[in-house]
Design a protein around this motif. Structure first.
Motif, short mmCIF file in Angstrom:
data_model
loop_
_atom_site.label_atom_id
_atom_site.label_comp_id
_atom_site.label_asym_id
_atom_site.label_seq_id
_atom_site.Cartn_x
_atom_site.Cartn_y
_atom_site.Cartn_z
N ALA A 164 76.79 58.86 67.00
CA ALA A 164 76.34 60.15 66.48
C ALA A 164 75.07 60.61 67.19
O ALA A 164 74.91 61.78 67.52
N ILE A 165 74.18 59.65 67.48
CA ILE A 165 72.94 60.02 68.18
C ILE A 165 73.27 60.55 69.57
O ILE A 165 72.73 61.56 70.02
N ALA A 166 74.21 59.87 70.25
CA ALA A 166 74.56 60.29 71.60
C ALA A 166 75.25 61.65 71.60
O ALA A 166 75.11 62.44 72.53
N LEU A 167 75.99 61.93 70.54
CA LEU A 167 76.73 63.20 70.47
C LEU A 167 75.82 64.37 70.09
O LEU A 167 76.14 65.52 70.36
N GLU A 168 74.68 64.08 69.47
CA GLU A 168 73.75 65.09 69.00
C GLU A 168 74.44 66.22 68.23
O GLU A 168 74.38 67.38 68.63
N PRO A 169 75.10 65.90 67.13
CA PRO A 169 75.80 66.93 66.38
C PRO A 169 74.83 67.78 65.55
O PRO A 169 73.67 67.42 65.40
N ASP A 170 75.32 68.90 65.01
CA ASP A 170 74.49 69.73 64.14
C ASP A 170 74.51 69.19 62.71
O ASP A 170 73.55 69.29 61.99
N ILE A 171 75.68 68.67 62.32
CA ILE A 171 75.81 68.11 60.97
C ILE A 171 76.43 66.72 61.07
O ILE A 171 77.41 66.53 61.80
N ILE A 172 75.85 65.78 60.34
CA ILE A 172 76.48 64.47 60.24
C ILE A 172 77.01 64.33 58.82
O ILE A 172 76.30 64.58 57.85
N ILE A 173 78.28 63.96 58.71
CA ILE A 173 78.86 63.72 57.40
C ILE A 173 79.07 62.22 57.27
O ILE A 173 79.83 61.63 58.04
N ALA A 174 78.36 61.60 56.35
CA ALA A 174 78.47 60.15 56.20
C ALA A 174 79.21 59.86 54.90
O ALA A 174 78.75 60.19 53.82
N ASP A 175 80.38 59.27 55.04
CA ASP A 175 81.24 59.01 53.87
C ASP A 175 81.01 57.59 53.37
O ASP A 175 81.58 56.65 53.91
N GLU A 176 80.19 57.44 52.36
CA GLU A 176 79.83 56.14 51.79
C GLU A 176 79.53 55.10 52.86
O GLU A 176 80.16 54.04 52.91
N PRO A 177 78.55 55.37 53.72
CA PRO A 177 78.34 54.48 54.85
C PRO A 177 77.77 53.12 54.47
O PRO A 177 77.80 52.19 55.28
N THR A 178 77.28 52.96 53.27
CA THR A 178 76.67 51.67 52.93
C THR A 178 77.49 50.86 51.95
O THR A 178 77.18 49.72 51.66
N THR A 179 78.58 51.43 51.46
CA THR A 179 79.32 50.79 50.37
C THR A 179 79.93 49.44 50.77
O THR A 179 79.94 48.51 49.98
N ALA A 180 80.43 49.36 52.01
CA ALA A 180 81.14 48.14 52.39
C ALA A 180 80.21 47.05 52.91
O ALA A 180 80.66 46.03 53.39
N LEU A 181 78.89 47.28 52.83
CA LEU A 181 77.97 46.34 53.46
C LEU A 181 77.26 45.47 52.43
O LEU A 181 77.11 45.85 51.27
N ASP A 182 76.81 44.30 52.87
CA ASP A 182 75.99 43.47 51.99
C ASP A 182 74.59 44.06 51.93
O ASP A 182 74.23 44.94 52.73
N THR A 183 73.79 43.60 51.00
CA THR A 183 72.52 44.27 50.72
C THR A 183 71.58 44.32 51.93
O THR A 183 70.93 45.32 52.17
N ILE A 184 71.55 43.24 52.71
CA ILE A 184 70.63 43.21 53.85
C ILE A 184 71.04 44.25 54.89
O ILE A 184 70.24 45.06 55.36
N SER A 185 72.36 44.27 55.23
CA SER A 185 72.83 45.25 56.21
C SER A 185 72.65 46.66 55.68
O SER A 185 72.31 47.58 56.42
N GLN A 186 72.88 46.81 54.36
CA GLN A 186 72.70 48.11 53.72
C GLN A 186 71.30 48.63 53.97
O GLN A 186 71.10 49.77 54.37
N PHE A 187 70.35 47.76 53.77
CA PHE A 187 68.94 48.10 53.96
C PHE A 187 68.71 48.60 55.38
O PHE A 187 68.14 49.66 55.59
N GLU A 188 69.24 47.84 56.35
CA GLU A 188 69.03 48.22 57.75
C GLU A 188 69.69 49.55 58.09
O GLU A 188 69.12 50.39 58.77
N VAL A 189 70.93 49.73 57.56
CA VAL A 189 71.66 50.95 57.88
C VAL A 189 70.96 52.17 57.28
O VAL A 189 70.83 53.21 57.93
N VAL A 190 70.49 52.03 56.04
CA VAL A 190 69.78 53.15 55.41
C VAL A 190 68.54 53.50 56.22
O VAL A 190 68.25 54.68 56.46
N GLU A 191 67.81 52.48 56.67
CA GLU A 191 66.65 52.72 57.52
C GLU A 191 67.05 53.57 58.73
O GLU A 191 66.34 54.50 59.11
N GLN A 192 68.20 53.22 59.34
CA GLN A 192 68.64 53.94 60.53
C GLN A 192 68.97 55.39 60.21
O GLN A 192 68.69 56.29 61.00
N PHE A 193 69.57 55.61 59.03
CA PHE A 193 69.89 56.99 58.63
C PHE A 193 68.62 57.81 58.48
O PHE A 193 68.54 58.96 58.90
#
Lengths: 273, 310
Positions: A164-193
């Motif tokens: 998504a960063i490389a594509l530089e879109p105008d809108i990012i639609i994130a469909d439950e991006p953290t639901t399938a992750l364990d808590t530690i990965s969730q934390f990292e992914v949210v930070e990235q968002f």
């Protein structure tokens, strides 16, 4: 200014005639993050796929979807396809299943970027490597030569963010991006968002049923139940002075859960955010 | 990947040993005395006990069982399957040409089957539930339920006799391939395209298809990804079709007078030509093992996850 304006969106199943979303209108302001929360089956994902016009064959939709003033509902399939990825980018829930399991990751990334840019092989590698490093993925070239099953769900999620960063879109639609992750990965992914928004200043629709994450990332919140928007407002307002009973129920059950979670985890994890 | 191939090939060696042993035992378990059969086949008028002992010695039948097996197995590696009881000629000099005739027919048929199955499977999956899908499935059901000798007879009557386009039988030119290949291909492709179709349909609902579309990839590229992932089941089926057809061309070969394995095997069985039957069973069994190995290797190329299994 609204970058996306959805008016009277109706979604129904053409084969059974069942209405999924009866009449939905909402706006996404330029540079903000709109969260859509609600239980499973409340029509969050279907709504977002309607914006991309990517629902399955039997699902029909009507209504106007104005993106930068242009009505997406009226575009031909060809024109719509050009918007996908370049203007409207999607990040899916399950990174483990989002990439073709029989291809190396780099193949998908290159195919996608080739579709929207005319970069040389070197330029592609440079852009993608930079994007991947910015989401804390080390040795990107090596990763691009791996198959999806050789990476963890959290890493694949970050690969999607990097794309998504490389594509530089105008809108990012994130469909439950953290639901399938364990808590530690969730934390990292949210930070990235959060960083993604800070760096790119793009607008975002963030679907989740994790209110902790929503509180951290969103400016505005829509609460959906049975296909209808039952409450809307700023994140602050939703969490403190929810008017609708269902929202209050969601917020209170979230509080109960996070207290239990904080006890179990000793108060270190996402729970206290 | 190279390591996987080597290990996969090594695993098939014990399998081949077991198969050759079973082939050898099965023939030895049969109630007939080989020596007597040879003498009968050579039309010796009076079979005396003396003559039987002498023949057993010539054939090496008086040696211990295991020695017989090892000598036979080693000879088989040099394609020396002994001599036919009936004609007295080396088995391979008769079986070899027949085998290659059937192999040619089989390979052409399988190529047609693969192309047809993939093409029909893709078309039907992309138009699931529409008219094209329904009519292809209906017609294929109709064609596959026809017995192949009947289908072959109809084809000969129409294309060879009525229109006089193609030869009725034999294998003199490329045109001779057309009818037998069509008959074989119809009965297999009509079933196999369903594997491709259903695998494609279940892959259509995968997240990577949605994500590919959300990334703006054109449908053509997405179909390519779906097809690659859908072929796994089909690859095994296609590969195993080769030995299966090799061993089941009897009907088609008889109808089209194709000088191949099918007619030869039936003839050998009826005349109890043991070395011939033994060689036939062994060749087919080896073909099964080899093509099974091949399908595993191709699958490992398609699906990288399988490479870790060995």
């Amino acid at each position: 200014m609204n970058i996306l304006d959805v008016k009277n969106l109706k979604i129904w199943d053409g084969s059974t005639g069942r209405t999924i979303v009866p009449d939905s209108s909402f706006q996404l302001k330029q540079g903000t993050c709109l969260a859509i929360v609600g239980e499973s089956g409340s029509g969050k994902s279907v709504t977002c796929r309607s914006i991309m016009r990517l629902n399955k064959g039997s699902i029909c939709q009507s209504g106007d979807i104005l993106f930068q003033g242009e009505n997406l509902s009226l575009l031909s399939e060809q024109e719509m396809r050009r918007k996908r990825g370049k203007n409207l980018c999607m990040i899916l829930q399950n990174g483990m299943r989002a990439f073709d399991p029989s291809c190396k990751l780099g193949v998908h990334l290159k195919e996608t970027l080739d579709q929207h840019f005319s970069w040389s092989k070197q330029a592609f590698t440079d852009h993608m490597a930079k994007a991947m490093e910015s989401v804390m993925l080390r040795s990107p070239v090596e990763l691009m030569n791996k198959y999806p099953h050789q990476l963890s769900g959290g890493m694949l999620q970050r690969v999607m963010i990097a794309l998504a960063i490389a594509l530089e879109p105008d809108i990012i639609i994130a469909d439950e991006p953290t639901t399938a992750l364990d808590t530690i990965s969730q934390f990292e992914v949210v930070e990235q968002f959060i960083r993604l928004r800070e760096v790119m200043g793009c607008s975002m629709i963030f679907i989740s049923h994790d209110l902790g994450v929503v509180r951290k990332i969103a400016d505005d919140v829509l609460v959906m139940k049975d296909g209808e928007i039952v409450e809307r407002g700023t994140t602050q307002a939703i969490f403190t002075e929810a008017r609708h009973e269902y929202t209050r129920y969601l917020v209170s059950s979230k509080l109960a859960l996070s207290q239990h979670f904080a006890n179990v985890m000793g108060g270190i994890a996402l729970a206290d955010r | 990947m190279g390591r996987y191939i080597v290990r996969r090939l090594l695993i098939s060696i014990p399998l081949l040993l077991v198969i050759s042993f079973l082939t050898f035992i099965l023939i030895n378990l049969s109630p007939h005395d080989p020596a007597e059969l040879v003498l009968q086949a050579q039309e010796v008028p009076v079979i005396t006990e003396e003559l039987l002992v002498q023949t057993r010695e010539e054939l090496g039948l008086d040696q211990p069982f295991l020695v017989q097996y090892i000598e036979w197995a080693v000879a088989c590696l040099r394609l020396d399957f002994g001599e036919s009881y009936v004609t007295g000629k080396p088995v391979w000099s008769i079986l070899g040409p027949a085998f290659f005739n059937t192999l040619k027919l089989t390979l052409v048929s399988v190529a047609v089957i693969v192309l047809l199955s993939i093409a029909l499977g893709v078309i039907c999956a992309l138009r699931e539930g529409r008219l094209v899908d329904k009519s292809v499935r209906g017609i294929s059901f109709f064609l596959t339920s026809m017995p192949s000798y009947w289908l072959a007879a109809l084809m000969i009557w129409y294309f060879s006799v009525k229109l006089d386009l193609l030869p009725t039988s034999g294998m003199d030119s490329l045109a001779s391939y057309v009818l037998p290949v069509i008959v074989i291909a119809i009965s297999y492709a009509g079933i196999y395209f369903r594997f491709v179709r259903s695998a494609m349909i279940s892959n259509l609902n995968e997240d990577y298809v949605l994500y590919g579309r959300a990334c703006g990839l054109p449908e053509k590229k997405i179909t390519k990804h779906i097809l690659k992932n859908s072929l796994q089941v089909s690859v095994s089926v296609f590969c195993m079709a080769i030995p299966i057809i090799l061993g089941s061309t009897v009907v088609v070969e008889n109808v089209f007078a194709w000088p191949g394995l099918g007619s030869l095997s039936v003839k050998s069985i009826l005349s109890r030509d043991f070395p011939m039957i033994q060689a036939y069973v062994l060749v087919l069994a080896v073909a099964f093992v080899l093509f099974n190995t091949l399908s595993d290797i191709i699958n490992a190329v398609i699906n990288p996850k399988l490479r870790n299994d060995l």
